[in-house]
Structure formats: C-alpha cells, structure tokens
Design an enzyme around this catalytic site. Structure first.
Site, mmCIF file in Angstrom:
data_model
loop_
_atom_site.group_PDB
_atom_site.id
_atom_site.type_symbol
_atom_site.label_atom_id
_atom_site.label_comp_id
_atom_site.label_asym_id
_atom_site.label_seq_id
_atom_site.Cartn_x
_atom_site.Cartn_y
_atom_site.Cartn_z
ATOM 1 N N LYS A 1 0.838 -1.200 0.000
ATOM 2 C CA LYS A 1 0.000 0.000 0.000
ATOM 3 C C LYS A 1 0.881 1.261 0.000
ATOM 4 C CE LYS A 1 -3.843 -2.292 2.411
ATOM 5 N NZ LYS A 1 -4.733 -2.246 3.605
ATOM 6 N N TYR B 1 -11.887 -2.293 -3.854
ATOM 7 C CA TYR B 1 -12.484 -2.429 -2.517
ATOM 8 C C TYR B 1 -14.014 -2.439 -2.556
ATOM 9 C CZ TYR B 1 -8.121 -2.199 0.176
ATOM 10 O OH TYR B 1 -6.907 -2.476 0.747
ATOM 11 N N PHE C 1 -15.351 2.910 7.220
ATOM 12 C CA PHE C 1 -13.973 3.255 6.863
ATOM 13 C C PHE C 1 -13.757 3.345 5.350
ATOM 14 C CE2 PHE C 1 -14.236 -1.368 7.448
ATOM 15 C CZ PHE C 1 -13.656 -1.850 6.287
ATOM 16 N N ARG D 1 -1.463 -14.683 3.565
ATOM 17 C CA ARG D 1 -2.286 -14.034 4.601
ATOM 18 C C ARG D 1 -1.669 -14.265 5.982
ATOM 19 N NH1 ARG D 1 -7.007 -10.927 3.623
ATOM 20 N NH2 ARG D 1 -8.069 -11.983 5.349
ATOM 21 N N THR E 1 -5.431 -8.177 10.249
ATOM 22 C CA THR E 1 -5.743 -6.878 9.635
ATOM 23 C C THR E 1 -5.323 -5.710 10.534
ATOM 24 O OG1 THR E 1 -7.646 -7.916 8.566
ATOM 25 C CG2 THR E 1 -7.618 -5.506 8.624
ATOM 26 N N ARG F 1 2.529 -7.173 9.178
ATOM 27 C CA ARG F 1 1.829 -6.113 9.922
ATOM 28 C C ARG F 1 2.270 -6.063 11.382
ATOM 29 N NH1 ARG F 1 -3.828 -7.882 7.079
ATOM 30 N NH2 ARG F 1 -3.876 -6.385 5.361
ATOM 31 N N ASN G 1 -1.819 -0.373 7.370
ATOM 32 C CA ASN G 1 -1.281 -1.716 7.635
ATOM 33 C C ASN G 1 -0.405 -2.258 6.495
ATOM 34 O OD1 ASN G 1 -3.339 -2.303 5.875
ATOM 35 N ND2 ASN G 1 -4.471 -3.645 7.268
ATOM 36 N N HIS H 1 -1.765 -5.346 1.308
ATOM 37 C CA HIS H 1 -3.058 -5.965 1.013
ATOM 38 C C HIS H 1 -2.806 -7.374 0.500
ATOM 39 C CE1 HIS H 1 -6.996 -6.792 -0.692
ATOM 40 N NE2 HIS H 1 -6.357 -7.246 -1.767
ATOM 41 N N GLU I 1 -9.251 -9.694 -8.294
ATOM 42 C CA GLU I 1 -8.438 -8.501 -7.998
ATOM 43 C C GLU I 1 -7.259 -8.363 -8.956
ATOM 44 O OE1 GLU I 1 -7.492 -8.565 -3.801
ATOM 45 O OE2 GLU I 1 -9.605 -8.714 -3.265
HETATM 46 P P1 IDP Z 1 -7.611 -7.383 5.052
HETATM 47 O O1 IDP Z 1 -6.810 -6.298 4.378
HETATM 48 O O2 IDP Z 1 -6.839 -8.026 6.162
HETATM 49 O O3 IDP Z 1 -8.191 -8.383 4.089
HETATM 50 P P2 IDP Z 1 -10.288 -6.251 5.272
HETATM 51 O O4 IDP Z 1 -11.257 -6.535 6.375
HETATM 52 O O5 IDP Z 1 -10.564 -6.836 3.932
HETATM 53 O O6 IDP Z 1 -8.836 -6.653 5.784
HETATM 54 O O7 IDP Z 1 -10.193 -4.669 5.129
HETATM 55 C C1 IDP Z 1 -9.544 -4.089 4.034
HETATM 56 C C2 IDP Z 1 -8.697 -2.945 4.518
HETATM 57 O O8 IDP Z 1 -9.537 -1.920 5.000
HETATM 58 C C3 IDP Z 1 -7.778 -3.289 5.696
HETATM 59 O O9 IDP Z 1 -6.548 -3.837 5.293
HETATM 60 C C4 IDP Z 1 -7.604 -1.955 6.359
HETATM 61 O O10 IDP Z 1 -6.572 -1.208 5.744
HETATM 62 C C5 IDP Z 1 -8.928 -1.271 6.101
HETATM 63 N N1 IDP Z 1 -9.805 -1.413 7.257
HETATM 64 C C6 IDP Z 1 -10.520 -2.488 7.617
HETATM 65 N N2 IDP Z 1 -11.224 -2.274 8.749
HETATM 66 C C7 IDP Z 1 -10.929 -1.006 9.105
HETATM 67 C C8 IDP Z 1 -11.358 -0.180 10.192
HETATM 68 O O11 IDP Z 1 -12.127 -0.576 11.068
HETATM 69 N N3 IDP Z 1 -10.826 1.085 10.209
HETATM 70 C C9 IDP Z 1 -9.967 1.556 9.260
HETATM 71 N N4 IDP Z 1 -9.559 0.796 8.228
HETATM 72 C C10 IDP Z 1 -10.025 -0.455 8.151
HETATM 73 MG MG MG Z 2 -9.692 -8.182 2.655
#
Ligand code: IDP
Ligand code: MG
Length: 152
Positions: free
Chosen positions: A12, A52, A60, A88, A94, A105, A115, A118, A129
């Site tokens: 990212k 996304y 968010f 993963r 996450t 992370r 974080n 992705h 994707e």
């Molecule tokens: P992942 O990246 O581990 O698959 P996802 O739940 O798919 O996690 O969320 C996508 C991205 O959205 C996360 O990597 C994070 O950067 C952001 N994100 C997810 N939940 C939150 C939140 O509660 N606050 C801010 N950003 C979030």
């Molecule tokens: Mg995800």
C-alpha cells in the site's frame, strides 16, 4: 504442482513511502513463494473503488479509497503452494495490534488504516483482484533454481 495457487498482493502507499517494498517482498520470497507479475502504479479513484467494492458502505470505506489512491502502490501476483493462506499468514491480522510479531503487519505497522500490505482473502477474489491490474500475458511462469529443495 496441483495445489499451486495465485495470490494477489499489494504494497500500500504507506509501505511504498516508508520504503518497505523490498522488506515485504523478501518475506514472501524467502519462504519459497515466487513473484510472477509485478508493477508499480498509482490507483485512480475508479480502480480503488473496484478493488475495494466489497467494503462499499462501511464506515472506513471513504478513508480507505482516499488512502489507497493517495500514492504509488506495488501490485503483484504471488504463486506457490496454498499461496493465499500462506501469504495471509505472513501478512498477519488486519489490525497490526492483533498481528503476531514475525508477520508483516506485526513487525512493520501500528494501526489498521496504515497496515502496509493488502492480500486477497481467497483464490477466487485473488483472480478478480489481479485481473484489475494484470493481463494474462503479463503473468510469467518459471521454475525456481531451488524448486526441488523447496518442494518435495
Ligand atoms: P484485510 O486487508 O486483512 O483483508 P479487510 O477486512 O478486507 O482486511 O479490510 C480491508 C482494509 O480496509 C484493511 O486492510 C484496512 O486497511 C482497512 N480497514 C478495515 N477495517 C478497518 C477499520 O475498522 N478502520 C480503518 N480501516 C479499516
Ligand atoms: Mg480483505
């Protein structure tokens, strides 16, 4: 190998700006996964929304779209045995607060909205994707010189 999978991974904008691209790719390469496609680009708002789409409507979402399109990213396809699960696991939870030490992370990030990496959550989503970023003709195929020592 029949259980080889392709995973979509993206460093990212925070990871690129913090110059963590090499560090992140090294962690994937060193276990025996291989990069089979890679490019640096800056996402348009449209590409970010496509990427996304599953998070549309979440609190968010707007911040996420703005952030992910705010600077360059490095998009790549990672191939190997059970690549989705493996990547993963290496990426970690996450929320970096919950990510184990030793994960990307857990070692390199502080908060959920920054974080650094992705990784798609299923082989099906990985394909959806990576198709946003790569044509089939841009995906290479090669054997690692240590193939027989990484796989049996
Ligand atoms: P992942 O990246 O581990 O698959 P996802 O739940 O798919 O996690 O969320 C996508 C991205 O959205 C996360 O990597 C994070 O950067 C952001 N994100 C997810 N939940 C939150 C939140 O509660 N606050 C801010 N950003 C979030
Ligand atoms: Mg995800």
């Amino acid at each position: 190998m029949s259980d080889f999978e392709r995973e979509f991974v993206m460093v990212k904008p925070d990871g690129v700006k913090r110059r963590l691209v090499g560090n992140i790719i090294s962690r994937l390469e060193q276990v025996g996964l291989r990069v089979v496609a890679m490019k640096m680009l800056q996402l348009t708002k449209g590409m970010a929304e496509k990427h996304y789409v599953i998070h549309k409507g979440k609190p968010f979402y707007d911040g996420l779209i703005k952030f992910i399109s705010s600077g360059p990213v490095v998009a790549m396809i990672i191939e190997g045995k059970d690549a989705v699960k493996r990547v993963r696991k290496i990426a970690g939870a996450t929320n970096p607060m919950d990510a184990e030490a030793g994960t990307i992370r857990g070692d390199l990030a502080m908060v959920i909205g920054r974080n650094v990496v992705h990784a798609a959550d299923s082989p099906e989503n990985a394909k959806i994707e990576y198709s946003i970023y790569f044509k089939e003709s841009e995906i290479v195929s090669y054997e690692m010189i240590n193939e027989d020592w990484v796989y049996e």
